[in-house]
Design a protein around this motif. Structure first.
Motif, PDB file in Angstrom:
ATOM      1  N   ALA A 242      -1.628  -1.634  11.127  1.00  0.00           N
ATOM      2  CA  ALA A 242      -2.499  -2.064  10.031  1.00  0.00           C
ATOM      3  C   ALA A 242      -2.613  -0.963   8.980  1.00  0.00           C
ATOM      4  O   ALA A 242      -2.384   0.219   9.264  1.00  0.00           O
ATOM      5  N   ASP A 243      -2.968  -1.370   7.771  1.00  0.00           N
ATOM      6  CA  ASP A 243      -3.065  -0.401   6.681  1.00  0.00           C
ATOM      7  C   ASP A 243      -4.160   0.633   6.919  1.00  0.00           C
ATOM      8  O   ASP A 243      -4.101   1.747   6.397  1.00  0.00           O
ATOM      9  N   THR A 244      -5.168   0.264   7.669  1.00  0.00           N
ATOM     10  CA  THR A 244      -6.275   1.188   7.936  1.00  0.00           C
ATOM     11  C   THR A 244      -5.992   2.124   9.103  1.00  0.00           C
ATOM     12  O   THR A 244      -6.773   3.056   9.334  1.00  0.00           O
ATOM     13  N   GLU A 245      -4.909   1.895   9.830  1.00  0.00           N
ATOM     14  CA  GLU A 245      -4.591   2.702  10.995  1.00  0.00           C
ATOM     15  C   GLU A 245      -3.585   3.786  10.637  1.00  0.00           C
ATOM     16  O   GLU A 245      -2.741   3.594   9.760  1.00  0.00           O
TER      17      GLU A 245
ATOM     18  N   ASN B 180      -4.918  -0.901  -0.661  1.00  0.00           N
ATOM     19  CA  ASN B 180      -5.665  -1.133   0.574  1.00  0.00           C
ATOM     20  C   ASN B 180      -6.324   0.129   1.131  1.00  0.00           C
ATOM     21  O   ASN B 180      -6.855   0.106   2.243  1.00  0.00           O
TER      22      ASN B 180
END
Length: 357
Positions: free
Chosen positions: A127-130, A315
Motif C-alpha cells: 500500500a502507498d502508506t506502507e 497519496n
C-alpha cells in the motif's frame, strides 16, 4: 641603468597612462562582502526572513556599489563595462541557484530509500502508506514507452527536416513548416486527448503503446526544428563539391550532409527524449498506471516514472513512505535524463567528422 631598462620603464609608464586609474583586483570581492553584510542588516531590520530576499538585495547592492566605485575611480566608460559584466554574473547566478537547489533537495530527500531493493522491486501489493516497494515496474514502463516513442518520432522528425532543408519548395513545404510550428506549442494533455479519442472510437483499453504515440507527437516537432537548424549549418560548399563529382543528391545527403551534422542531430533527439521522459498527463490518460510489472506495452495498463511520482506524492500527504518514494523516483528520473545527455555527448564525439590528424 641600461638603455633597455630605461625603455622598458617608459613603456610601462605609457601603458599605465593609457589605461588610467584602475580598481584593485580585490575590490569586487570586498564590495561583494560589504553588499552581503549590508543585505543581512537590511533584511533583519526590515523583518525579511527569506535568504532568497537577502540574496537579491545583496546582488542589487553589489551591482550598484561596483558601478559607483568604478565610476569614481575608473570613469564612466569602464563603469558601464563593469555594470554589464555584473548584470551578466547576476543573471547567471539567478539561473544556477534554483538549479543547484533543486538538485540538492532531490538528492538529499531521494537517497533515503534509494537502494538496490527499491530499483529491483515493484509496488505489488504494498500500500502507498506502507514502507517498502520499488520502482522497477515504472522503470520498465518508462523505458518501453519512451523507447517506442523515439523509434516513431525520431525517424519521422529527421526525415521531415531533411525534406524541408534539402527538397522543400512551394506550398507543401510551407504547409509542413506551419504545422510543425503549431505542433511545437501543443500542450501535452491535448496530444493525450487526441490518442484517447481514437482509443474510445476503437473501444480499446489503456496500454503502454498508446502513451508512446502521444509522446511521439510531442517529440516530433522538437526533432524537426533541431535537425533543421543543424542541417542549415552544413556549408553549401560541401554539397556543391559532392554534386560536382557526379554524386546523386540523395547520396550526398546520406554521405556528406548527415555525417557532418550527426552530432547536432543526436543532441536534438536526446533533448526531445528528455522532454518527453517527464510527461505525466498523456501517460495518466492513456496508460493508467499499474503497481505490478507489465513487460508488454501493447496490452494492459502500465506504469511510468512520472506517473509513479505523481501518484506517490498525491497519496503521501506531504510525509510518510510514499513521500520518500516519490523523491527517490524523482532522483532516478533526473539520473536517467543525465545519462541520456552523457550518451549523446559520447555519440556526438564519436560520430563527429575528422578533418585530419
Amino acid at each position: 641603468m641600461s638603455h633597455a631598462a630605461i625603455a622598458g620603464t617608459r613603456t610601462e609608464r605609457d601603458r599605465s597612462s593609457l589605461h588610467g586609474a584602475r580598481l584593485p583586483r580585490w575590490s569586487p570581492y570586498a564590495i561583494a562582502l560589504g553588499a552581503a553584510a549590508l543585505a543581512v542588516l537590511v533584511g533583519t531590520l526590515a523583518g525579511l526572513h527569506s535568504r532568497i530576499q537577502w540574496g537579491l538585495i545583496a546582488a542589487a547592492l553589489f551591482v550598484l556599489g561596483l558601478y559607483g566605485a568604478s565610476a569614481r575611480v575608473e570613469g564612466l566608460r569602464r563603469a558601464k563595462d563593469r555594470l554589464a559584466t555584473s548584470l551578466v554574473w547576476a543573471a547567471f547566478l539567478l539561473a544556477v541557484v534554483p538549479l543547484v537547489s533543486l538538485i540538492w533537495t532531490t538528492l538529499t530527500r531521494g537517497v533515503k530509500v534509494l537502494d538496490v531493493h527499491f530499483l529491483t522491486h515493484s509496488m505489488g501489493v504494498v500500500a502507498d502508506t506502507e514502507p517498502g516497494g520499488g520502482i522497477y515496474h515504472a522503470i520498465v514502463g518508462s523505458l518501453q514507452q519512451v523507447g517506442l516513442a523515439t523509434l516513431i518520432g525520431a525517424p519521422i522528425g529527421v526525415l521531415t527536416a531533411i525534406y524541408l532543408v534539402e527538397y522543400g519548395r512551394g506550398r507543401l513545404a510551407r504547409a509542413v513548416t506551419f504545422f510543425v510550428d503549431v505542433m511545437t506549442g501543443i500542450p501535452s494533455i491535448v496530444a493525450g486527448l487526441f490518442i484517447l479519442s481514437l482509443m474510445l472510437i476503437l473501444k480499446m483499453q489503456p496500454f503502454g503503446f498508446a502513451g508512446s504515440l502521444a509522446l511521439a507527437i510531442l517529440m516530433m516537432p522538437v526533432v524537426v526544428r533541431s535537425t533543421e537548424e543543424m542541417l542549415k549549418l552544413v556549408p553549401n560548399e560541401l554539397r556543391e563539391a559532392s554534386l560536382a563529382l557526379g554524386v546523386p543528391k540523395w547520396r550526398t545527403i546520406l554521405k556528406v550532409v548527415l555525417p557532418t551534422s550527426i552530432g547536432g542531430i543526436t543532441t536534438g533527439v536526446v533533448l526531445a527524449v528528455a522532454r518527453i521522459a517527464g510527461e505525466t498527463a498523456p501517460v495518466m490518460l492513456l496508460v493508467f498506471g499499474n503497481p505490478f510489472i507489465n513487460n508488454n506495452p501493447f496490452e494492459g495498463a502500465q506504469a511510468s516514472l512520472p506517473l509513479y511520482i505523481y501518484q506517490q506524492y498525491a497519496n503521501s500527504a506531504g510525509s510518510g513512505a510514499a513521500y520518500d518514494r516519490a523523491w527517490a523516483a524523482s532522483l532516478t528520473l533526473i539520473a536517467f535524463v543525465m545519462l541520456l545527455n552523457l550518451g549523446a555527448r559520447g555519440i556526438a564525439r564519436w560520430k563527429a567528422p575528422r578533418t585530419g590528424r
